[in-house]
Design a protein around this motif. Structure first.
Motif, PDB file in Angstrom:
ATOM      1  N   VAL A  26      -2.993 -10.529   1.156  1.00  0.00           N
ATOM      2  CA  VAL A  26      -3.062  -9.459   0.352  1.00  0.00           C
ATOM      3  C   VAL A  26      -1.560  -8.916  -0.328  1.00  0.00           C
ATOM      4  O   VAL A  26      -0.873  -8.685   0.529  1.00  0.00           O
ATOM      5  CB  VAL A  26      -3.820  -8.140   1.067  1.00  0.00           C
ATOM      6  N   VAL A  27      -1.812  -9.026  -1.657  1.00  0.00           N
ATOM      7  CA  VAL A  27      -0.340  -8.623  -2.343  1.00  0.00           C
ATOM      8  C   VAL A  27      -0.608  -7.588  -3.208  1.00  0.00           C
ATOM      9  O   VAL A  27      -1.782  -7.650  -3.799  1.00  0.00           O
ATOM     10  CB  VAL A  27       0.015  -9.927  -2.890  1.00  0.00           C
ATOM     11  N   PRO A  28       0.302  -7.034  -3.930  1.00  0.00           N
ATOM     12  CA  PRO A  28       0.299  -6.138  -4.911  1.00  0.00           C
ATOM     13  C   PRO A  28      -0.241  -6.847  -6.222  1.00  0.00           C
ATOM     14  O   PRO A  28      -0.434  -8.022  -6.370  1.00  0.00           O
ATOM     15  CB  PRO A  28       1.707  -5.568  -5.269  1.00  0.00           C
ATOM     16  N   ARG A  29      -0.997  -6.187  -7.120  1.00  0.00           N
ATOM     17  CA  ARG A  29      -1.604  -6.689  -8.238  1.00  0.00           C
ATOM     18  C   ARG A  29      -0.717  -7.423  -8.888  1.00  0.00           C
ATOM     19  O   ARG A  29      -0.783  -8.631  -9.724  1.00  0.00           O
ATOM     20  CB  ARG A  29      -2.295  -5.647  -8.922  1.00  0.00           C
ATOM     21  N   ASN A  30       0.509  -7.023  -9.048  1.00  0.00           N
ATOM     22  CA  ASN A  30       1.414  -7.574  -9.997  1.00  0.00           C
ATOM     23  C   ASN A  30       2.334  -8.537  -9.519  1.00  0.00           C
ATOM     24  O   ASN A  30       3.492  -8.954  -9.890  1.00  0.00           O
ATOM     25  CB  ASN A  30       2.449  -6.676 -10.848  1.00  0.00           C
ATOM     26  N   SER A  31       2.189  -9.063  -8.176  1.00  0.00           N
ATOM     27  CA  SER A  31       3.084  -9.928  -7.397  1.00  0.00           C
ATOM     28  C   SER A  31       3.068 -11.290  -7.998  1.00  0.00           C
ATOM     29  O   SER A  31       2.018 -11.511  -8.416  1.00  0.00           O
ATOM     30  CB  SER A  31       2.419  -9.931  -5.868  1.00  0.00           C
ATOM     31  N   ILE A  87       0.692  -1.754   0.897  1.00  0.00           N
ATOM     32  CA  ILE A  87       0.565  -2.827  -0.163  1.00  0.00           C
ATOM     33  C   ILE A  87       0.398  -2.410  -1.513  1.00  0.00           C
ATOM     34  O   ILE A  87       1.115  -3.070  -2.493  1.00  0.00           O
ATOM     35  CB  ILE A  87      -0.373  -3.906   0.321  1.00  0.00           C
ATOM     36  N   GLU A  88      -0.538  -1.494  -1.615  1.00  0.00           N
ATOM     37  CA  GLU A  88      -0.876  -1.146  -2.951  1.00  0.00           C
ATOM     38  C   GLU A  88       0.388  -0.572  -3.733  1.00  0.00           C
ATOM     39  O   GLU A  88       0.554  -0.692  -5.066  1.00  0.00           O
ATOM     40  CB  GLU A  88      -1.958  -0.062  -2.721  1.00  0.00           C
ATOM     41  N   SER A  89       1.014   0.055  -3.120  1.00  0.00           N
ATOM     42  CA  SER A  89       2.265   0.727  -3.462  1.00  0.00           C
ATOM     43  C   SER A  89       3.468  -0.232  -4.046  1.00  0.00           C
ATOM     44  O   SER A  89       4.365   0.222  -4.398  1.00  0.00           O
ATOM     45  CB  SER A  89       2.794   1.837  -2.625  1.00  0.00           C
ATOM     46  N   GLY A  90       3.250  -1.635  -3.594  1.00  0.00           N
ATOM     47  CA  GLY A  90       4.040  -2.423  -4.019  1.00  0.00           C
ATOM     48  C   GLY A  90       5.304  -2.542  -2.973  1.00  0.00           C
ATOM     49  O   GLY A  90       6.260  -3.038  -3.185  1.00  0.00           O
ATOM     50  N   LEU A  91       5.114  -2.114  -1.622  1.00  0.00           N
ATOM     51  CA  LEU A  91       5.967  -2.192  -0.548  1.00  0.00           C
ATOM     52  C   LEU A  91       6.051  -3.523   0.022  1.00  0.00           C
ATOM     53  O   LEU A  91       7.071  -3.645   0.853  1.00  0.00           O
ATOM     54  CB  LEU A  91       5.991  -1.252   0.488  1.00  0.00           C
ATOM     55  N   CYS A 104     -10.989  -3.435  -0.170  1.00  0.00           N
ATOM     56  CA  CYS A 104      -9.711  -3.345  -0.753  1.00  0.00           C
ATOM     57  C   CYS A 104      -9.711  -2.853  -2.186  1.00  0.00           C
ATOM     58  O   CYS A 104     -10.816  -3.136  -2.919  1.00  0.00           O
ATOM     59  CB  CYS A 104      -8.916  -4.828  -0.916  1.00  0.00           C
ATOM     60  N   PRO A 105      -8.858  -2.103  -2.612  1.00  0.00           N
ATOM     61  CA  PRO A 105      -9.029  -1.510  -4.280  1.00  0.00           C
ATOM     62  C   PRO A 105      -8.475  -2.659  -5.295  1.00  0.00           C
ATOM     63  O   PRO A 105      -7.986  -3.638  -4.943  1.00  0.00           O
ATOM     64  CB  PRO A 105      -7.897  -0.462  -4.216  1.00  0.00           C
ATOM     65  N   THR A 106      -8.847  -2.534  -6.442  1.00  0.00           N
ATOM     66  CA  THR A 106      -8.440  -3.318  -7.380  1.00  0.00           C
ATOM     67  C   THR A 106      -7.037  -3.479  -7.770  1.00  0.00           C
ATOM     68  O   THR A 106      -6.695  -4.392  -8.451  1.00  0.00           O
ATOM     69  CB  THR A 106      -9.050  -3.097  -8.686  1.00  0.00           C
ATOM     70  N   SER A 107      -6.404  -2.583  -7.347  1.00  0.00           N
ATOM     71  CA  SER A 107      -4.763  -2.451  -7.494  1.00  0.00           C
ATOM     72  C   SER A 107      -4.165  -3.548  -6.384  1.00  0.00           C
ATOM     73  O   SER A 107      -2.949  -3.704  -6.389  1.00  0.00           O
ATOM     74  CB  SER A 107      -4.327  -1.117  -7.226  1.00  0.00           C
ATOM     75  N   VAL A 108      -4.974  -4.271  -5.718  1.00  0.00           N
ATOM     76  CA  VAL A 108      -4.199  -5.615  -4.833  1.00  0.00           C
ATOM     77  C   VAL A 108      -5.110  -6.509  -5.056  1.00  0.00           C
ATOM     78  O   VAL A 108      -6.243  -6.461  -5.709  1.00  0.00           O
ATOM     79  CB  VAL A 108      -4.406  -4.928  -3.327  1.00  0.00           C
ATOM     80  N   ARG A 109      -4.316  -7.478  -4.943  1.00  0.00           N
ATOM     81  CA  ARG A 109      -5.216  -9.029  -4.966  1.00  0.00           C
ATOM     82  C   ARG A 109      -5.371  -9.485  -3.495  1.00  0.00           C
ATOM     83  O   ARG A 109      -4.108  -9.441  -2.749  1.00  0.00           O
ATOM     84  CB  ARG A 109      -4.172  -9.952  -5.736  1.00  0.00           C
ATOM     85  N   VAL A 110      -6.491 -10.171  -3.294  1.00  0.00           N
ATOM     86  CA  VAL A 110      -6.676 -10.858  -2.081  1.00  0.00           C
ATOM     87  C   VAL A 110      -7.059 -12.141  -2.241  1.00  0.00           C
ATOM     88  O   VAL A 110      -7.781 -12.417  -3.034  1.00  0.00           O
ATOM     89  CB  VAL A 110      -7.976 -10.227  -1.583  1.00  0.00           C
ATOM     90  N   MET A 111      -6.117 -12.921  -1.760  1.00  0.00           N
ATOM     91  CA  MET A 111      -5.718 -14.487  -2.043  1.00  0.00           C
ATOM     92  C   MET A 111      -6.367 -15.186  -0.687  1.00  0.00           C
ATOM     93  O   MET A 111      -5.705 -15.057   0.455  1.00  0.00           O
ATOM     94  CB  MET A 111      -4.323 -14.702  -2.369  1.00  0.00           C
ATOM     95  N   PRO A 112      -7.260 -16.155  -0.951  1.00  0.00           N
ATOM     96  CA  PRO A 112      -7.480 -16.986   0.582  1.00  0.00           C
ATOM     97  C   PRO A 112      -6.479 -17.619   0.903  1.00  0.00           C
ATOM     98  O   PRO A 112      -5.487 -18.086   0.120  1.00  0.00           O
ATOM     99  CB  PRO A 112      -8.522 -18.091  -0.251  1.00  0.00           C
ATOM    100  N   PHE A 113      -6.301 -17.770   2.103  1.00  0.00           N
ATOM    101  CA  PHE A 113      -4.964 -18.316   2.697  1.00  0.00           C
ATOM    102  C   PHE A 113      -5.353 -19.297   3.873  1.00  0.00           C
ATOM    103  O   PHE A 113      -5.034 -19.160   5.009  1.00  0.00           O
ATOM    104  CB  PHE A 113      -4.243 -17.116   3.416  1.00  0.00           C
ATOM    105  N   PRO A 114      -6.050 -20.506   3.418  1.00  0.00           N
ATOM    106  CA  PRO A 114      -6.701 -21.706   4.344  1.00  0.00           C
ATOM    107  C   PRO A 114      -5.643 -22.292   5.208  1.00  0.00           C
ATOM    108  O   PRO A 114      -5.893 -22.670   6.322  1.00  0.00           O
ATOM    109  CB  PRO A 114      -7.397 -22.520   3.209  1.00  0.00           C
TER     110      PRO A 114
END
Length: 295
Positions: A174-179, A237-241, A254-264
């Protein structure tokens, strides 16, 4: 020596123990401080045990008082469970299922989705849900307070218990939207990130498993922030920390302000087990487990 207690006086004691101030405790209990102080002293006299150090209106638990408070808290929980059971009997409900669960069983969807599916064929059943840590659930099973436990870790000793694996959920990043991180980041990229994790006290065993999995991937996480619960972790995470890990099923919260990326590649997952006493589970409990395993 035989001692008798009223539930009311034990509840009074716990409130005083939590507040460590007679005025605040009296306000919470809607009584005056003087009678409350007298009841506490009477309790100490009856026990022949000093529970508090008394300093005017301020009181402080002694070591014996802290131990007694733990026992009282456990006793009152059992009393509440007994009252709930009696309520079922009074209402004439023939079937009820008491389920203990860890937060992931609810937020990940398995518990509410299974109950929703079960309702179609078992409309008369009353589901009683009890949020507890895994170890507390196993203790509750043994004393008959719940019928079924949903836990992340099976009991160390399964003597007299039946354990079923219901699901195994991989982790997602899970990363900030602009990561700038890509969908499958390298170990070098991950080592550069500020990491946000659950506090070590939340689950010391998971912390060790997390660190070992990171090292297995070839990096040491730079842990900058720790949170006491999952919503706080997502908020940081949403706050960019920083970045963090969540089991994949929790992406639904999770809100739309974060990105959830598969991590196989991450060599760790979250298991959810159903546990019950081997010799005692209502038929609806068996139906619940069958549906949960299909889910």
């Amino acid at each position: 020596m035989y001692l008798s207690f009223e539930l009311r006086e034990l509840r009074f004691f716990l409130v005083v123990a939590e507040e460590e101030n007679l005025g605040r405790a009296a306000a919470r209990l809607n009584v005056t401080a003087s009678p409350l102080s007298r009841r506490i002293r009477e309790l100490e006299a009856r026990l022949d045990l000093q529970l508090f150090q008394h300093e005017k209106k301020r009181v402080k638990l002694t070591s014996a008082g802290r131990a007694f408070a733990r026992e009282v808290r456990s006793f009152l929980q059992q009393a509440e469970e007994l009252q709930r059971r009696a309520s079922d009997l009074r209402s004439g409900i023939g079937q009820s299922l008491h389920i203990g669960y860890v937060p992931g069983a609810m937020s990940g969807g398995l518990l509410p989705e299974t109950i929703s599916a079960l309702r179609k064929s078992h409309r008369e059943v009353q589901f009683r849900l009890h949020a507890m840590r895994s170890r507390e659930q196993i203790n509750a099973l043994h004393r008959g307070a719940i019928d079924l436990a949903l836990v992340h870790r099976p009991p160390e000793s399964a003597d007299g218990l039946r354990v079923l694996l219901l699901e195994r959920d991989p982790f997602a990043l899970v990363v900030p939207r602009n990561s700038p991180l890509t969908r499958i980041p390298s170990a070098r990229d991950l080592a550069k990130q500020s990491w946000i994790t659950l506090a070590e006290g939340y689950s010391p065993t998971f912390r060790q498993d997390f660190l070992q999995a990171c090292r297995q991937l070839g990096f040491e996480p730079n842990i900058q922030h720790q949170s006491e619960d999952i919503p706080s972790l997502i908020g940081l995470i949403e706050s960019g920390l920083g970045v963090g890990l969540l089991q994949s099923k929790l992406s639904r919260i999770c809100p739309t302000s974060v990105r959830v990326m598969p991590f196989p590649k991450f060599p760790l997952s979250v298991a959810l087990y159903g546990v019950h006493r081997a010799d005692q589970l209502p038929g609806v409990g068996e139906s619940f487990l069958a549906l949960a395993r299909r889910e």
